[in-house]
Design a protein around this motif. Sequence first.
Motif, PDB file in Angstrom:
ATOM      1  N   TYR A 309       0.814  -1.354  -0.051  1.00  0.00           N
ATOM      2  CA  TYR A 309      -0.162   0.081  -0.026  1.00  0.00           C
ATOM      3  C   TYR A 309       1.019   1.453  -0.027  1.00  0.00           C
ATOM      4  CZ  TYR A 309      -3.990   3.051   1.461  1.00  0.00           C
ATOM      5  OH  TYR A 309      -5.098   3.841   1.110  1.00  0.00           O
ATOM      6  N   VAL A 310       1.223   1.675  -1.154  1.00  0.00           N
ATOM      7  CA  VAL A 310       2.239   2.887  -1.452  1.00  0.00           C
ATOM      8  C   VAL A 310       1.682   3.613  -2.579  1.00  0.00           C
ATOM      9  CG1 VAL A 310       3.941   1.560  -0.359  1.00  0.00           C
ATOM     10  CG2 VAL A 310       3.440   1.570  -2.803  1.00  0.00           C
ATOM     11  N   TYR A 311       2.433   4.769  -2.794  1.00  0.00           N
ATOM     12  CA  TYR A 311       2.109   5.591  -3.955  1.00  0.00           C
ATOM     13  C   TYR A 311       2.844   4.926  -5.039  1.00  0.00           C
ATOM     14  CZ  TYR A 311      -0.560   9.912  -2.137  1.00  0.00           C
ATOM     15  OH  TYR A 311      -1.530  10.704  -2.027  1.00  0.00           O
ATOM     16  N   ASP A 312       2.118   4.898  -6.212  1.00  0.00           N
ATOM     17  CA  ASP A 312       2.589   4.627  -7.294  1.00  0.00           C
ATOM     18  C   ASP A 312       2.235   4.857  -8.550  1.00  0.00           C
ATOM     19  OD1 ASP A 312       4.572   2.721  -8.859  1.00  0.00           O
ATOM     20  OD2 ASP A 312       3.254   0.938  -8.807  1.00  0.00           O
ATOM     21  N   PHE A 313       2.878   4.687  -9.711  1.00  0.00           N
ATOM     22  CA  PHE A 313       2.498   5.565 -10.969  1.00  0.00           C
ATOM     23  C   PHE A 313       1.246   4.348 -11.335  1.00  0.00           C
ATOM     24  CE2 PHE A 313       6.724   7.170 -10.975  1.00  0.00           C
ATOM     25  CZ  PHE A 313       6.463   8.610 -11.427  1.00  0.00           C
ATOM     26  N   CYS A 314       0.200   5.055 -12.006  1.00  0.00           N
ATOM     27  CA  CYS A 314      -1.075   4.449 -12.409  1.00  0.00           C
ATOM     28  C   CYS A 314      -0.457   3.864 -13.724  1.00  0.00           C
ATOM     29  CB  CYS A 314      -2.017   5.412 -12.717  1.00  0.00           C
ATOM     30  SG  CYS A 314      -2.729   6.017 -11.141  1.00  0.00           S
ATOM     31  N   ASP A 315       0.500   4.096 -14.469  1.00  0.00           N
ATOM     32  CA  ASP A 315       0.824   3.652 -15.750  1.00  0.00           C
ATOM     33  C   ASP A 315       2.427   3.172 -15.612  1.00  0.00           C
ATOM     34  OD1 ASP A 315       1.477   6.225 -15.569  1.00  0.00           O
ATOM     35  OD2 ASP A 315       1.924   6.255 -17.827  1.00  0.00           O
ATOM     36  N   THR A 316       2.626   2.206 -16.811  1.00  0.00           N
ATOM     37  CA  THR A 316       3.842   1.810 -16.807  1.00  0.00           C
ATOM     38  C   THR A 316       5.032   2.961 -17.414  1.00  0.00           C
ATOM     39  OG1 THR A 316       3.093  -0.492 -17.249  1.00  0.00           O
ATOM     40  CG2 THR A 316       5.442  -0.093 -17.872  1.00  0.00           C
ATOM     41  N   GLY A 317       4.426   3.728 -18.364  1.00  0.00           N
ATOM     42  CA  GLY A 317       5.382   4.847 -18.854  1.00  0.00           C
ATOM     43  C   GLY A 317       5.505   5.930 -17.923  1.00  0.00           C
ATOM     44  N   HIS A 318       4.721   6.083 -16.803  1.00  0.00           N
ATOM     45  CA  HIS A 318       5.086   7.111 -15.650  1.00  0.00           C
ATOM     46  C   HIS A 318       4.683   8.499 -16.376  1.00  0.00           C
ATOM     47  CE1 HIS A 318       8.305   4.279 -13.820  1.00  0.00           C
ATOM     48  NE2 HIS A 318       7.061   3.696 -13.740  1.00  0.00           N
ATOM     49  N   VAL A 319       3.458   8.305 -16.919  1.00  0.00           N
ATOM     50  CA  VAL A 319       3.197   9.824 -17.506  1.00  0.00           C
ATOM     51  C   VAL A 319       1.825  10.280 -16.948  1.00  0.00           C
ATOM     52  CG1 VAL A 319       4.055   9.462 -19.731  1.00  0.00           C
ATOM     53  CG2 VAL A 319       1.809   8.767 -19.331  1.00  0.00           C
ATOM     54  N   CYS A 320       1.260   9.169 -15.760  1.00  0.00           N
ATOM     55  CA  CYS A 320       0.189   9.517 -15.234  1.00  0.00           C
ATOM     56  C   CYS A 320       0.330  10.107 -13.819  1.00  0.00           C
ATOM     57  CB  CYS A 320      -0.705   8.203 -15.154  1.00  0.00           C
ATOM     58  SG  CYS A 320      -1.697   7.882 -16.838  1.00  0.00           S
TER      59      CYS A 320
END
Length: 455
Positions: A309-320
């Motif tokens: 349970y952590v902050y993470d990018f919503c997408d693989t390319g890290h643009v979101c």
Amino acid sequence: MSEKIPYKIYLSESELPKEWYNVRADMKNKPAPLLNPATKKPCTAEELSHVFCDELVKQELDDTNAYIPIPNAIREFYKMYRPAPLVRAYCLEKKLGTPAKIYYKFEGNNTSGSHKLNSAIAQAYYAKEQGLKGVTTETGAGQWGTALSMACSYFDLDCQVYMVKVSYEQKPFRREVIRTYGAKITPSPSDTTEVGRKILAEFPGTGGSLGCAISEAVEAATKQEGYRYVLGSVLNQVLLHQTVIGLETMTAMDKYGIKPDVIIGCAGGGSNLGGLISPFMGRKLRGEADYHFIAVEPASCPSLTRGKYVYDFCDTGHVCPLAKMYTLGSEFMPSPNHAGGLRYHGMSSVLSQLYDDGLLEARSVEQTSVFKAAQEFARVEGILPAPESSHAIKVAIDEALKCKETGEEKTILFGLTGTGYFDMYAYKAFNDGTMSDYIPTDDEIAASLAKTPKI
């Protein structure tokens, strides 16, 4: 068999919900806000409006209003296939020899074959109202892409779909339905976007993931004037639209004096599960009733049961934006032998918070056991279920068999989110005995989680 409660409970058009229910309003611990990946500060409405439609941004950020009115144009569209039936699974109960009463809310009575149309039509409506030319999106198994292509066709909007490559190859007929409704469809990752080319270079030969497809769709939207990105799950706005499922179910059950003890849904990004349980969860949060909620996810993509349970990018390319959620890491790639949807690396922030607060249980199940449950259900209930829905069926059967052992007469409710008629390659693999189970190792998950941002 009870004479009072029929096989199928249908509501009238007048009982169709007039408002969506926002469970965040009743949550003591609100979901953590989306963060701007550059500043690490909560995203503003202005920042989100570059990606999403204006009205959807308001819904995304609203955690105070319990009810959001459903526009008349959306309700009129809903009437083509809603209210959806609540079905008593008498035949399954008899086959299992259980004292449990089993109900399922069936969301497959539309051409898209799933619950996804509930949010697709809402998001297309708001895009049209804003005067946009079109929208871009991702799709995993194809249900969301199908639903959005239908909705965009209805409102005469351009629709561009990035479909996870392995599903694009495994589900050609789902692909053709999307094209029939006028959408442009691209297998992801592709060489048509900058982020797609980057992912292909880093993961050559990959079958893709929802995180990859999201990155490409967001890039495509932001580089075309008059376009916005829309998402089929995960976000607060999507879960909100899906509450028509739970609201109808609650109305139908209340009408016949039925109280579910256990409420079960499959969980990928969380929209259908959240949509089903939200009104019931609201009662639990307000102290009006108690229920046992179970989220069922695939063992091959177990974000709740094995993620962090952590902050993470919503997408693989890290643009979101960054979201605080249970995640396996944005670069986690599900096994290509995984036959259904539920391929997202993270879970809805709403459901993640509820799970972290101990308000719902999560279980992961292997796909061969899921298809065995699907087969058993199909043979007695007459519906070929989607692989995603069959995760919920598997656990509903497990719970019913526990009642058989203990003699408890529990009432079990699960969401049958759609049909499996476009998933015949997967059913063929199961019937041929060539389907296998893949469970990621601790090392694989740890390697992906190690790349999550340090917030």
